[in-house]
Design an enzyme around this catalytic site. Structure first.
Site, mmCIF file in Angstrom:
data_model
loop_
_atom_site.group_PDB
_atom_site.id
_atom_site.type_symbol
_atom_site.label_atom_id
_atom_site.label_comp_id
_atom_site.label_asym_id
_atom_site.label_seq_id
_atom_site.Cartn_x
_atom_site.Cartn_y
_atom_site.Cartn_z
ATOM 1 N N ALA A 69 -2.931 -11.333 4.428
ATOM 2 C CA ALA A 69 -3.013 -11.073 5.864
ATOM 3 C C ALA A 69 -4.292 -11.604 6.498
ATOM 4 O O ALA A 69 -4.309 -11.904 7.692
ATOM 5 C CB ALA A 69 -2.880 -9.580 6.130
ATOM 6 N N THR A 70 -5.370 -11.719 5.724
ATOM 7 C CA THR A 70 -6.594 -12.287 6.306
ATOM 8 C C THR A 70 -6.293 -13.698 6.792
ATOM 9 O O THR A 70 -6.627 -14.075 7.919
ATOM 10 C CB THR A 70 -7.738 -12.288 5.270
ATOM 11 O OG1 THR A 70 -7.998 -10.937 4.902
ATOM 12 C CG2 THR A 70 -8.999 -12.932 5.816
ATOM 13 N N GLN A 179 -0.394 -2.406 7.633
ATOM 14 C CA GLN A 179 -0.347 -0.994 7.215
ATOM 15 C C GLN A 179 0.936 -0.293 7.663
ATOM 16 O O GLN A 179 1.165 0.857 7.291
ATOM 17 C CB GLN A 179 -1.569 -0.225 7.744
ATOM 18 C CG GLN A 179 -2.889 -0.679 7.158
ATOM 19 C CD GLN A 179 -3.072 -0.268 5.695
ATOM 20 O OE1 GLN A 179 -2.336 0.558 5.153
ATOM 21 N NE2 GLN A 179 -4.052 -0.848 5.038
ATOM 22 N N SER A 199 0.636 -8.593 4.125
ATOM 23 C CA SER A 199 -0.033 -8.832 2.835
ATOM 24 C C SER A 199 0.753 -8.084 1.762
ATOM 25 O O SER A 199 0.944 -6.871 1.878
ATOM 26 C CB SER A 199 -1.450 -8.256 2.892
ATOM 27 O OG SER A 199 -2.385 -9.179 2.430
ATOM 28 N N HIS A 201 0.225 -7.019 -1.280
ATOM 29 C CA HIS A 201 -0.303 -5.967 -2.165
ATOM 30 C C HIS A 201 -0.347 -4.593 -1.501
ATOM 31 O O HIS A 201 -0.612 -3.597 -2.172
ATOM 32 C CB HIS A 201 -1.682 -6.360 -2.717
ATOM 33 C CG HIS A 201 -2.790 -6.367 -1.712
ATOM 34 N ND1 HIS A 201 -3.715 -5.357 -1.634
ATOM 35 C CD2 HIS A 201 -3.123 -7.254 -0.759
ATOM 36 C CE1 HIS A 201 -4.584 -5.650 -0.673
ATOM 37 N NE2 HIS A 201 -4.244 -6.792 -0.135
ATOM 38 N N THR A 237 -0.097 -26.516 -2.517
ATOM 39 C CA THR A 237 1.037 -26.261 -3.414
ATOM 40 C C THR A 237 1.386 -24.778 -3.408
ATOM 41 O O THR A 237 0.504 -23.929 -3.548
ATOM 42 C CB THR A 237 0.692 -26.736 -4.846
ATOM 43 O OG1 THR A 237 0.349 -28.124 -4.761
ATOM 44 C CG2 THR A 237 1.855 -26.547 -5.801
ATOM 45 N N CYS A 323 -12.480 -2.545 3.002
ATOM 46 C CA CYS A 323 -13.225 -3.737 3.423
ATOM 47 C C CYS A 323 -14.616 -3.406 3.926
ATOM 48 O O CYS A 323 -15.481 -4.259 3.969
ATOM 49 C CB CYS A 323 -12.474 -4.471 4.512
ATOM 50 S SG CYS A 323 -10.791 -4.730 4.079
HETATM 51 N N1 PMP Z 1 -5.027 -6.034 8.189
HETATM 52 C C1 PMP Z 1 -5.043 -4.755 7.804
HETATM 53 C C2 PMP Z 1 -4.645 -3.696 8.782
HETATM 54 C C3 PMP Z 1 -5.431 -4.415 6.507
HETATM 55 O O1 PMP Z 1 -5.463 -3.135 6.129
HETATM 56 C C4 PMP Z 1 -5.821 -5.449 5.614
HETATM 57 C C5 PMP Z 1 -6.264 -5.130 4.197
HETATM 58 N N2 PMP Z 1 -7.285 -4.181 4.107
HETATM 59 C C6 PMP Z 1 -5.772 -6.777 6.070
HETATM 60 C C7 PMP Z 1 -5.374 -7.031 7.358
HETATM 61 C C8 PMP Z 1 -6.198 -7.933 5.198
HETATM 62 O O2 PMP Z 1 -5.363 -8.073 4.092
HETATM 63 P P1 PMP Z 1 -5.858 -8.943 2.844
HETATM 64 O O3 PMP Z 1 -7.181 -8.379 2.425
HETATM 65 O O4 PMP Z 1 -4.790 -8.730 1.821
HETATM 66 O O5 PMP Z 1 -5.971 -10.343 3.304
#
Ligand code: PMP
Length: 383
Positions: A69-70, A179, A199, A201, A237, A323
């Protein structure tokens, strides 16, 4: 150890682990290769895209695989700004976004973009009318998260999307869905969302893999250029084992969402009610929040000390969000909700998962009560 940090990451599902291992061992071809090994991987890639699209009820061509997601959030925000630079350079977002949105906007400000950060109310939600009134002539993008990663506050996404498209149809709407997915229902189409980030995970898939939904017709400039994979939007890739693993996790999460939500809501209620009975503690999550997150502060006590004392008792929880938890700074999200500094410095987040039982919650509650008692005594009863 009981793991209560599902908002940071979730344990991968056993079917996902098996799928990733199988694909890695047996389907290592590069989907860009013209021979049969490449073709074989290409088929897996198409199938995974279809599975993700079905779960999100969108078209496969609208799914772009990313590293998480980042990257998806960066791609959506920077890509739209560059793709629509002829329309303007103003973004509307909120003061409670995840750093992958918030810091991206801050960075773009340094490059000359203008950003409006809509404030949150005391319950952690933003108001639709505040989002709409921040829009200007040159606004190209509105970015609002579905569920806040610290407090679990659920934002009025469908209301914002529908009002936005009615009043300002040309403004793009991005939602960080990380989330919310698998915990709460959300219709991308009905909410008039143009871009949506996930994301894997966070819903029992592998780390380092995610996706961005890009509505057909949205003009996006790529962050990465190169071999032109993912329709030219994301060169590199493709990570076939993780993409297939994520597709499995997406399907499982979408299928199980109603049952998981019900299970988590029951546990959340028991935990929240138990916490409210303790003295010296302020709740930051609300009854209307996402089912997996419970958040409170113990003003005057150090969240990090509390976290480690709970760990000694066998419970893994979080301060703020994963984070930001390594910095002992006050929570930007709690300050945006107008909490006092001592509250913003002492946040504890408990995030629930499928494996938890009511007995686990009762044990956690008594560990929190015990830990708070010890800390308050250490401070001379000064909480
Ligand atoms: N957005 C939200 C709301 C998240 O909770 C997170 C992960 N903490 C992210 C984005 C980023 O996801 P990732 O670290 O897997 O790139």
């Amino acid at each position: 150890m009981k793991y209560f940090d599902h908002a940071a990451t979730t344990p991968p599902h056993e079917d996902v682990i098996r799928t990733v291992a199988e694909v890695m061992a047996q389907h290592f071809g590069n989907p860009s290769s013209l021979h049969r090994s490449g073709e074989d991987s290409g088929k897996l890639l198409s199938k995974a895209r279809e599975v993700c699209a079905n779960a999100l009820q969108v078209s496969p061509e609208e799914i772009i695989f990313t590293s998480g997601a980042t990257e998806s959030n960066n791609m959506a925000i920077r890509g739209v700004l560059a793709g629509y630079r002829h329309r303007g350079n103003h973004i509307v977002t909120t003061s409670i976004e995840h750093p992958s949105v918030y810091e991206t906007c801050r960075h773009l400000e340094k490059q000359g973009c203008k950003v409006a950060y809509v404030p949150a109310q005391a319950d952690g939600t933003v108001r639709t009318e505040d989002v709409l009134s921040a829009i200007k002539e040159d606004t190209v993008l509105v970015s609002v998260m579905h569920v806040n990663n610290e407090t679990g506050a659920v934002q009025p996404i469908a209301e914002i999307g529908q009002a936005l498209k009615k009043l300002y149809p040309r403004v793009m709407f991005h939602v960080d869905g990380v989330q919310g997915f698998g915990k709460l229902p959300l219709s991308i189409r009905d909410s008039r969302i143009d871009l949506y980030s996930l994301s894997a995970h966070k819903f029992r898939g592998p780390k380092g893999i995610g996706l961005l939904y890009v509505r057909e017709g949205v003009s996006l400039e790529p962050l990465l250029t190169g071999g032109g994979q993912e329709g030219g939007l994301r060169s590199g890739t493709e990570n076939i084992p993780y993409i297939v693993g994520m597709a499995k996790a997406v399907r499982l999460a979408a299928e199980r969402q109603p049952f998981l939500a019900e299970h988590l809501a029951r546990l959340n209620e028991e935990l929240s009610e138990g916490l409210q009975r303790l003295t010296g503690l302020e709740m930051n999550s609300s009854r209307h929040g996402a089912p997996h997150i419970v958040h409170f502060s113990c003003p005057g006590l150090k969240a990090e000390t509390m976290l480690h004392m709970l760990e000694e008792e066998g419970f893994l929880v979080s301060t703020q969000s994963a984070c930001s938890s390594k910095r002992s700074e006050p929570s930007r999200v709690l300050l945006a909700m107008e909490r006092q500094m001592d509250c913003a410095l002492s946040g504890i987040r408990i995030s629930l998962g499928e494996e938890h039982t009511e007995e686990d919650v009762r044990q956690l509650l008594s560990a929190i009560e015990h830990t708070m008692g010890r800390l308050q005594r250490l401070k001379g009863g000064n909480c």
